[in-house]
Design a protein around this motif. Sequence first.
Motif, PDB file in Angstrom:
ATOM      1  N   SER A 196       0.811  -1.223   0.000  1.00 23.08           N
ATOM      2  CA  SER A 196       0.000   0.000   0.000  1.00 23.08           C
ATOM      3  C   SER A 196       0.841   1.268   0.000  1.00 23.08           C
ATOM      4  O   SER A 196       0.309   2.369  -0.185  1.00 23.08           O
ATOM      5  CB  SER A 196      -0.925   0.016   1.223  1.00 23.08           C
ATOM      6  N   LEU A 197       2.155   1.139   0.187  1.00 20.46           N
ATOM      7  CA  LEU A 197       3.000   2.323   0.362  1.00 20.46           C
ATOM      8  C   LEU A 197       3.016   3.226  -0.863  1.00 20.46           C
ATOM      9  O   LEU A 197       3.126   4.453  -0.733  1.00 20.46           O
ATOM     10  CB  LEU A 197       4.430   1.900   0.712  1.00 20.46           C
ATOM     11  N   GLN A 198       2.930   2.638  -2.051  1.00 23.55           N
ATOM     12  CA  GLN A 198       2.978   3.445  -3.263  1.00 23.55           C
ATOM     13  C   GLN A 198       1.761   4.342  -3.419  1.00 23.55           C
ATOM     14  O   GLN A 198       1.802   5.329  -4.159  1.00 23.55           O
ATOM     15  CB  GLN A 198       3.094   2.532  -4.498  1.00 23.55           C
ATOM     16  N   SER A 199       0.676   4.009  -2.722  1.00 25.44           N
ATOM     17  CA  SER A 199      -0.573   4.765  -2.923  1.00 25.44           C
ATOM     18  C   SER A 199      -1.219   5.192  -1.605  1.00 25.44           C
ATOM     19  O   SER A 199      -2.443   5.318  -1.531  1.00 25.44           O
ATOM     20  CB  SER A 199      -1.559   3.923  -3.737  1.00 25.44           C
ATOM     21  N   LEU A 200      -0.414   5.420  -0.586  1.00 28.50           N
ATOM     22  CA  LEU A 200      -0.972   5.863   0.695  1.00 28.50           C
ATOM     23  C   LEU A 200      -1.650   7.220   0.518  1.00 28.50           C
ATOM     24  O   LEU A 200      -0.996   8.189   0.119  1.00 28.50           O
ATOM     25  CB  LEU A 200       0.123   5.966   1.749  1.00 28.50           C
ATOM     26  N   PRO A 201      -2.938   7.342   0.841  1.00 27.52           N
ATOM     27  CA  PRO A 201      -3.613   8.632   0.666  1.00 27.52           C
ATOM     28  C   PRO A 201      -2.953   9.767   1.453  1.00 27.52           C
ATOM     29  O   PRO A 201      -2.928  10.904   0.983  1.00 27.52           O
ATOM     30  CB  PRO A 201      -5.035   8.354   1.183  1.00 27.52           C
ATOM     31  N   VAL A 202      -2.409   9.471   2.638  1.00 31.20           N
ATOM     32  CA  VAL A 202      -1.824  10.522   3.467  1.00 31.20           C
ATOM     33  C   VAL A 202      -0.563  11.113   2.834  1.00 31.20           C
ATOM     34  O   VAL A 202      -0.163  12.232   3.151  1.00 31.20           O
ATOM     35  CB  VAL A 202      -1.530   9.993   4.892  1.00 31.20           C
ATOM     36  N   LEU A 203       0.038  10.376   1.902  1.00 31.09           N
ATOM     37  CA  LEU A 203       1.219  10.861   1.175  1.00 31.09           C
ATOM     38  C   LEU A 203       0.881  11.102  -0.293  1.00 31.09           C
ATOM     39  O   LEU A 203       1.743  10.958  -1.167  1.00 31.09           O
ATOM     40  CB  LEU A 203       2.371   9.857   1.283  1.00 31.09           C
ATOM     41  N   PHE A 204      -0.358  11.517  -0.570  1.00 32.56           N
ATOM     42  CA  PHE A 204      -0.806  11.622  -1.960  1.00 32.56           C
ATOM     43  C   PHE A 204       0.032  12.597  -2.775  1.00 32.56           C
ATOM     44  O   PHE A 204       0.076  12.508  -4.010  1.00 32.56           O
ATOM     45  CB  PHE A 204      -2.285  12.042  -2.012  1.00 32.56           C
ATOM     46  N   GLN A 205       0.696  13.532  -2.127  1.00 35.66           N
ATOM     47  CA  GLN A 205       1.467  14.542  -2.856  1.00 35.66           C
ATOM     48  C   GLN A 205       2.753  13.976  -3.463  1.00 35.66           C
ATOM     49  O   GLN A 205       3.374  14.604  -4.310  1.00 35.66           O
ATOM     50  CB  GLN A 205       1.816  15.705  -1.918  1.00 35.66           C
ATOM     51  N   PHE A 206       3.144  12.767  -3.044  1.00 37.87           N
ATOM     52  CA  PHE A 206       4.458  12.250  -3.408  1.00 37.87           C
ATOM     53  C   PHE A 206       4.372  10.924  -4.151  1.00 37.87           C
ATOM     54  O   PHE A 206       3.497  10.105  -3.897  1.00 37.87           O
ATOM     55  CB  PHE A 206       5.311  12.083  -2.140  1.00 37.87           C
ATOM     56  N   ILE A 207       5.311  10.738  -5.064  1.00 37.10           N
ATOM     57  CA  ILE A 207       5.488   9.460  -5.746  1.00 37.10           C
ATOM     58  C   ILE A 207       6.783   8.852  -5.231  1.00 37.10           C
ATOM     59  O   ILE A 207       7.865   9.427  -5.409  1.00 37.10           O
ATOM     60  CB  ILE A 207       5.576   9.653  -7.274  1.00 37.10           C
ATOM     61  N   LEU A 208       6.673   7.722  -4.555  1.00 42.52           N
ATOM     62  CA  LEU A 208       7.851   7.049  -4.002  1.00 42.52           C
ATOM     63  C   LEU A 208       8.417   6.144  -5.087  1.00 42.52           C
ATOM     64  O   LEU A 208       7.865   5.086  -5.376  1.00 42.52           O
ATOM     65  CB  LEU A 208       7.468   6.264  -2.742  1.00 42.52           C
TER      66      LEU A 208
END
Length: 240
Positions: A196-208
Amino acid sequence: MNSSAPQIGFDRFIQLDWAVAALNVRAGTAGLDDLNALLDAAGLGAEAKKKTRTVLNRLWLEPRAELVDFADRGIAIHKTQPAVAVAALCWGMAVATYPFFGKVAELVGRLSAIQGDCAAAEVHRRMSEIYGEREGTRRMTNMVIQSQASWGAVERVERGKRVIRRASTAIENDELTAWLIEAAVRYAGKPVSVTSLQSLPVLFQFILTRPLAYVVSNSPTLDLRFEGPSNQFVALRVPL
């Protein structure tokens, strides 16, 4: 992890340059006079300036005891990788420090995931379900959305009635990637699925962009846990 965290606290609009100035004060590259000058230039009254400083203190200048090391590691990333987006550091610190900020980010990220935008009223409704139907909830939700707009994450349109995602920022640094993941785990208060890390809503501003299982396995503060042959979770490492 959030047991001692205040339920609500991010109750002011925080411009990105104010947050960055507080970061620089902690990094030792600026002084409090520089931060105060920015707040004075914004025309804040004495009471508004005091309340704004309270948010900035928790964010960078005087973090809670359990977040001091986390904040210092963020500052170390800033010092060794000055090209790294400071907005990412401020976002991660806000998510870890203020559950209220994190919940607004999570809701905006989830509601805008498909079409790239969402209704502000829907964010307000869901925040009220969690924090109660009171004027403070609505006002502080507005403050967070306005701040996130200043930090480059969203744009408010139709007189603030709709919230549109701005272009995401690619995170290509392993240390910052691990640090942001840690911020998300601290916010969640429990282990988070690696898938789920690639699409965590809380980090929506970033692409890991980095290989996340590899990054987590090399982090001194994160643990990679297995539940079954294919389920991997990331958790905070418990100090020995």
